[in-house]
Write an enzyme that holds these catalytic residues in place. Structure first.
Site, PDB file in Angstrom:
ATOM      1  N   HIS A 118      44.806  41.959  42.652  1.00  0.00           N
ATOM      2  CA  HIS A 118      43.522  41.483  43.542  1.00  0.00           C
ATOM      3  C   HIS A 118      42.637  40.725  42.509  1.00  0.00           C
ATOM      4  O   HIS A 118      42.858  40.650  41.425  1.00  0.00           O
ATOM      5  CB  HIS A 118      42.688  42.694  43.894  1.00  0.00           C
ATOM      6  CG  HIS A 118      42.350  43.610  42.590  1.00  0.00           C
ATOM      7  ND1 HIS A 118      43.091  44.346  42.218  1.00  0.00           N
ATOM      8  CD2 HIS A 118      41.412  43.730  42.024  1.00  0.00           C
ATOM      9  CE1 HIS A 118      42.699  45.242  41.177  1.00  0.00           C
ATOM     10  NE2 HIS A 118      41.374  44.815  41.029  1.00  0.00           N
ATOM     11  N   HIS A 175      38.916  39.127  41.770  1.00  0.00           N
ATOM     12  CA  HIS A 175      37.128  39.315  41.929  1.00  0.00           C
ATOM     13  C   HIS A 175      36.829  38.156  42.146  1.00  0.00           C
ATOM     14  O   HIS A 175      36.783  36.887  41.197  1.00  0.00           O
ATOM     15  CB  HIS A 175      36.687  40.119  40.636  1.00  0.00           C
ATOM     16  CG  HIS A 175      37.115  41.643  40.375  1.00  0.00           C
ATOM     17  ND1 HIS A 175      36.637  42.768  40.859  1.00  0.00           N
ATOM     18  CD2 HIS A 175      38.388  41.903  39.971  1.00  0.00           C
ATOM     19  CE1 HIS A 175      37.138  43.731  40.426  1.00  0.00           C
ATOM     20  NE2 HIS A 175      38.153  43.342  39.923  1.00  0.00           N
TER      21      HIS A 175
END
Length: 132
Positions: free
Chosen positions: A93, A95
């Site tokens: 992932h 941010h």
């Protein structure tokens, strides 16, 4: 066992969705470092970002760019910072953190408080600006 992000993508766990296509999903972080802190994840579950196949990794950055532009259009910020830590959830992932000062993207900071109503309103406003 599916990661918490896979459960979010499948709709098994609610999220403040920002954008989605056939390969990626973006949603507000529920422990935001700054207003608009968003996570961008590939739908394919891969633990480590640098183990993601090249085309999927490149596409994630293009998808993240579109989300970042939408965040910038809604949130008063100097920039949208990009951070990859990848240890808190075993699912690659990215941010995206809108900030005025670099200190706002310090991962060791205490998260800011936002009500669920404020999070939903923000998600809807940003979602309306994402150009996919």
């Amino acid at each position: 066992m599916a990661s918490i992000f896979t459960e979010i993508i499948k709709g098994e766990i609610p999220s403040y969705k920002i954008a989605e296509d056939d390969r990626y999903y973006a949603f507000l972080d529920i422990r935001p470092l700054a207003k608009g802190h968003t996570l961008v994840v590939p739908k394919q579950e891969v633990d480590y970002l640098f183990d993601v196949e090249d085309d999927l990794l490149g596409g994630a950055m293009i998808f993240a760019k579109r989300v970042a532009k939408a965040l910038e259009s809604v949130i008063d910020c100097k920039r949208v910072g990009v951070m990859v830590i990848g240890t808190e959830v075993p699912h690659a992932h990215i941010h995206l953190i809108p900030f005025q000062k670099e200190a706002q993207i310090d991962i060791t900071r205490k998260p800011i408080e936002m009500s669920s109503e404020a999070m939903e309103a923000l998600a809807a406003e940003v979602r309306a600006k994402v150009a996919l």
